[in-house]
Scaffold this active site. Structure first.
Site, short mmCIF file in Angstrom:
data_model
loop_
_atom_site.label_atom_id
_atom_site.label_comp_id
_atom_site.label_asym_id
_atom_site.label_seq_id
_atom_site.Cartn_x
_atom_site.Cartn_y
_atom_site.Cartn_z
N GLU A 89 0.82 -1.21 0.00
CA GLU A 89 0.00 0.00 0.00
C GLU A 89 0.86 1.26 0.00
O GLU A 89 2.04 1.24 0.31
CB GLU A 89 -0.91 -0.01 1.22
CG GLU A 89 -0.14 -0.11 2.52
CD GLU A 89 -0.99 -0.66 3.65
OE1 GLU A 89 -1.66 -1.68 3.45
OE2 GLU A 89 -0.96 -0.06 4.73
N CYS A 102 3.55 8.26 1.28
CA CYS A 102 4.19 7.27 2.13
C CYS A 102 4.27 5.98 1.32
O CYS A 102 3.24 5.41 0.97
CB CYS A 102 3.33 7.11 3.38
SG CYS A 102 3.87 5.82 4.47
N CYS A 109 7.11 -7.41 6.84
CA CYS A 109 8.31 -6.91 7.53
C CYS A 109 8.74 -7.93 8.56
O CYS A 109 7.91 -8.49 9.27
CB CYS A 109 8.01 -5.58 8.21
SG CYS A 109 9.45 -4.88 9.04
N CYS A 113 7.76 -5.67 15.21
CA CYS A 113 7.33 -4.77 16.28
C CYS A 113 5.91 -5.16 16.70
O CYS A 113 5.06 -5.41 15.85
CB CYS A 113 7.35 -3.32 15.80
SG CYS A 113 8.97 -2.84 15.17
N CYS A 116 2.61 -3.33 15.34
CA CYS A 116 2.53 -2.96 13.92
C CYS A 116 1.91 -4.06 13.06
O CYS A 116 2.31 -5.21 13.13
CB CYS A 116 3.93 -2.63 13.43
SG CYS A 116 4.01 -2.31 11.66
N CYS A 330 0.35 2.00 8.88
CA CYS A 330 1.24 1.01 8.33
C CYS A 330 0.68 -0.43 8.26
O CYS A 330 0.53 -1.08 9.28
CB CYS A 330 2.44 1.06 9.26
SG CYS A 330 3.88 0.25 8.75
N1 SAH Z 1 10.02 0.05 9.29
C1 SAH Z 1 10.26 1.44 9.38
C2 SAH Z 1 9.36 2.26 8.48
C3 SAH Z 1 7.95 1.82 8.34
S1 SAH Z 1 6.94 1.97 9.77
C4 SAH Z 1 10.15 1.91 10.80
O1 SAH Z 1 9.71 1.14 11.66
O2 SAH Z 1 10.56 3.03 11.09
C5 SAH Z 1 6.70 3.74 9.82
C6 SAH Z 1 6.28 4.26 11.17
O3 SAH Z 1 4.92 3.88 11.44
C7 SAH Z 1 7.13 3.71 12.31
O4 SAH Z 1 7.54 4.74 13.16
C8 SAH Z 1 6.16 2.76 12.97
O5 SAH Z 1 6.52 2.54 14.28
C9 SAH Z 1 4.84 3.47 12.78
N2 SAH Z 1 3.65 2.65 13.01
C10 SAH Z 1 3.49 1.32 12.83
N3 SAH Z 1 2.23 0.93 13.18
C11 SAH Z 1 1.59 2.05 13.60
C12 SAH Z 1 0.27 2.32 14.09
N4 SAH Z 1 -0.63 1.36 14.21
N5 SAH Z 1 -0.03 3.60 14.44
C13 SAH Z 1 0.87 4.59 14.30
N6 SAH Z 1 2.12 4.40 13.83
C14 SAH Z 1 2.49 3.15 13.48
FE1 SF4 Z 2 8.53 -3.30 10.45
FE2 SF4 Z 2 6.33 -2.17 11.39
FE3 SF4 Z 2 8.46 -2.42 12.96
FE4 SF4 Z 2 8.51 -0.67 10.92
S1 SF4 Z 2 7.17 -0.59 12.73
S2 SF4 Z 2 10.11 -2.14 11.51
S3 SF4 Z 2 7.26 -1.78 9.43
S4 SF4 Z 2 7.27 -4.12 12.10
#
Ligand code: SAH
Ligand code: SF4
Length: 342
Positions: A89, A102, A109, A113, A116, A330
């Site tokens: 997306e 974005c 991934c 985390c 996420c 994300c």
């Molecule tokens: N993997 C990279 C970039 C993609 S995620 C990273 O982790 O930085 C981009 C941002 O979106 C990250 O800061 C991540 O922690 C955040 N993110 C993920 N899930 C989210 C959610 N449900 N609400 C708000 N931010 C979120």
């Molecule tokens: Fe991967 Fe989501 Fe963690 Fe970014 S926040 S590193 S996309 S698992």
């Protein structure tokens, strides 16, 4: 056959040299593709016929398709189908200073985390360069707009797909390509320290954002697996080196999760951790998802956290909430699609 959008200007020059042609042809082709947005070699009127035939044998023009488009206030979320039927997306955000996109960098991934959606769906593969470039081209075409800012914050960990991501940035940053200024491009990483080292050595001018999300290892270990490999100390050290070498500011992203990382003590600890660093903290209201039990912090807690950081001389902003109603966080759109909810 190769996807033409995989090629940086330099790589296209190498291609022309390899077929005994002059390398300036690469610039001509680049301008047809990225300035005039031509998607057929036959239309390239200043290229001779034999060259066109050769190009047609060797290249095709991309392969990703928009399969869903969801619009909210100042935000449009796109789901793409890739050639092998994987889905990723991209989210377009309309700001008063321009349109920011974005983009996704991987299918899924592996960083895992806990908060996420993208991490819930394990990495299937890296996106290739063209698949990232095409996210921009397709959206500009369908909405008839120009994208002025790009953030690599969609699905995936950009630094786990480092080489492709760097080529992608070269193409969109090139004056002969899409021509988005380096200061308008931001890569976000969960903190893969050796890749940050490499990023410093490569002398990139784009903005660096780091997903910190916690002020200490105890909390960060619980929500971000990567911290067990590269802890906060190693992360902060490499970022201090980045700041020293580049004279640039680092952005820390900090998702506000109720009862996890949003207390006053956390704010004080965070301020102590970042004291004196050329950085700023972007507080992100968590976008709740139906699959993960975290709750977003209350507005009041976010404001208190903000005030504590401010009082301790940390630059801080609160990210405007985008697209909660279109599953814009994300990985959410793709997750719902996979479950047949779309
Ligand atoms: N993997 C990279 C970039 C993609 S995620 C990273 O982790 O930085 C981009 C941002 O979106 C990250 O800061 C991540 O922690 C955040 N993110 C993920 N899930 C989210 C959610 N449900 N609400 C708000 N931010 C979120
Ligand atoms: Fe991967 Fe989501 Fe963690 Fe970014 S926040 S590193 S996309 S698992």
């Amino acid at each position: 056959m190769k996807n033409i959008y995989n090629y940086t200007l330099e790589k296209l020059e190498d291609y022309f040299i390899s077929i005994n042609e002059k390398k300036f042809k690469a610039t001509q082709i680049f301008e047809w593709i990225y300035k005039k947005r031509i998607t057929s070699f036959d239309e390239m009127s200043n290229v001779k016929k034999e060259t066109i035939e050769k190009l047609k044998e060797d290249f095709y023009f991309g392969n990703i398709k928009i399969i869903s488009e969801k619009e909210g206030k100042d935000v449009v979320k796109f789901l793409f189908n890739l050639q092998d039927n994987n889905k990723v997306e991209a989210v377009l955000m309309k700001h008063d200073y321009g349109n920011s996109l974005c983009v996704s960098t991987q299918v899924g991934c592996n960083m895992g985390c806990s908060f996420c959606e993208s991490g819930r769906l394990k990495k299937i593969r890296n996106l290739d360069v063209g698949e990232m470039v095409e996210q921009i081209l397709k959206i500009e075409e369908i909405l008839n707009i120009r994208i002025s800012h790009v953030v690599l914050m969609g699905i995936g960990e950009p630094f786990d797909n480092y080489d492709n991501v760097i080529d992608f940035i070269r193409i969109i940053n090139s004056g002969k390509g899409i021509d988005i200024g380096a200061r308008h491009i931001t890569v976000s990483t969960s903190g893969i320290v050796p890749k940050i080292e490499k990023f410093i050595e490569d002398g990139n001018q784009i903005n660096l954002a780091v997903s910190l999300h916690a002020p200490n290892d105890e909390i960060r270990n619980k929500i971000m697996n990567i911290n067990k490999v590269y802890n906060i100390h190693s992360l902060i050290s490499v970022l201090k080196k980045y700041i020293e070498k580049t004279n640039r500011r680092v952005t820390f992203e900090y998702i506000m999760l109720e009862g996890v990382n949003d207390s006053k003590e956390c704010a004080i600890e965070l301020a102590n951790l970042l004291k004196g660093m050329n950085c700023y903290v972007n507080l992100i209201p968590y976008n709740e998802t139906s699959h993960i039990e975290y709750k977003k912090s209350s507005k009041e807690n976010i404001m208190k956290f903000y005030d504590t950081l401010k009082k301790n001389n940390i630059n801080v902003t609160i990210r405007r909430e985008f697209g909660g109603n279109v599953d814009a966080a994300c990985g959410q759109l793709r997750a719902n699609y996979e479950e047949g909810l779309l």
